[in-house]
Design an enzyme around this catalytic site. Structure first.
Site, short mmCIF file in Angstrom:
data_model
loop_
_atom_site.label_atom_id
_atom_site.label_comp_id
_atom_site.label_asym_id
_atom_site.label_seq_id
_atom_site.Cartn_x
_atom_site.Cartn_y
_atom_site.Cartn_z
N HIS A 185 90.70 71.48 -81.54
CA HIS A 185 89.74 71.45 -80.44
C HIS A 185 90.35 71.81 -79.08
CE1 HIS A 185 86.84 69.96 -83.28
NE2 HIS A 185 87.67 68.99 -83.62
N SER A 223 83.61 66.46 -85.71
CA SER A 223 84.47 67.59 -86.05
C SER A 223 84.08 68.15 -87.41
CB SER A 223 85.94 67.18 -85.97
OG SER A 223 86.79 68.30 -86.08
#
Length: 289
Positions: A183, A74
């Site tokens: 996400h 991430s």
């Protein structure tokens, strides 16, 4: 955070640069807190970026080898791009602070949520999301390791998903202490804003291939890197696939750069034959060397 590495010149210099860019004393914040401020995503993201870059620079300054490949989980993708000299640290710090702002703005406090589902296969978690969504957003968003998948979406849907996962045999279903459903497709408005900001930032082809979360692929073209970073906001983090892909490319030793050992733990679950060293302090760096 970083207290055992801050005496290292490369680490102190990295945080000094961060202070100049951000306009507040990030070093004092990570060393002394308060935790409530450090845990605000607009502070957490620059802090994690600076910590990862600092640990990597310390590794290199002490004679550590240059890696053959890089990847980041991430936010860590930005750290990897800085380490691979595709992105300047100053630009990355401003980018991740903006990334945090648009992520928080995309979903009001209390509307979104995330939860970790432990002990179910990936497809079983996907089925849980489909059945528990009930017209809301609920998606599998972090494929961290076998039996560890994070879901995200609307808060009520996440709660339904946790209950259903337990019914389906999950060992645990844990709500995560975050309000931003990272996400998930709820992040598409944030991704559009981030894409506009990325278009204004200088990016170069990485010196070292950086594998991207959204695609499990590495790119030389700055336009494709920008696109992968924007899509990352609403695409799953395919961490287990990434580690397996890097192993297939010949990687046998992994270094985790940053304050903690989370990725080292995930890597062991993905493939216990892979050696992963978490560079959490100078002693750990020297042991890895």
């Amino acid at each position: 955070m970083m207290k055992d590495l801050m005496a290292h010149a490369e680490v102190a210099d990295t945080f000094r640069e961060a202070v100049e860019v951000l306009g507040y004393d990030l070093r004092k914040l990570v060393e002394e807190g308060p935790a409530e401020q450090l845990n605000q995503t607009v502070c957490t993201q620059p802090a994690m970026l600076a910590a990862g870059v600092a640990a990597y620079r310390a590794w290199r300054s002490l004679g550590g080898a240059e890696p053959a490949f890089m990847a980041g989980h991430s936010l860590g993708e930005y750290t990897a791009l800085v380490a691979a000299q595709a992105l300047e640290l100053a630009d990355a710090l401003q980018l991740v602070r903006y990334r945090a702002e648009v992520m928080q703005a995309a979903v009001p406090e209390g509307v979104g949520a995330m939860a970790a589902i432990l002990g179910l296969e990936d497809d079983a978690v996907r089925e849980v999301c489909t059945q528990a969504a009930q017209g809301e957003v609920l998606e599998a968003v972090n494929f961290n390791s076998p039996g560890q998948v994070v879901v995200a979406g609307h808060k009520a849907a996440v709660e339904r998903g946790m209950a259903l996962a337990r019914e389906r045999g999950a060992k645990r279903a844990l709500a995560l202490p975050v309000s931003v459903p990272s996400h998930s497709s709820l992040m598409r408005p944030a991704a559009a804003k981030l894409a506009d900001r990325l278009a204004q930032v200088s990016l170069r082809a990485p010196r070292i291939p950086v594998w991207h979360n959204a695609d499990v692929a590495a790119y030389d073209d700055p336009a494709r890197i920008r696109d992968a970073l924007a899509r990352q906001l609403y695409s799953p983090v395919r961490w287990a696939e990434t580690i397996r892909a890097l192993k297939a490319q010949g990687a046998g030793r992994f270094l985790e750069c940053g304050p903690g050992k989370v990725l080292a733990g995930l890597n062991k679950r993905i493939d216990d034959g892979l050696a992963t060293f978490a560079l959490t302090d100078e002693a750990a760096i020297r042991a890895a060397l």
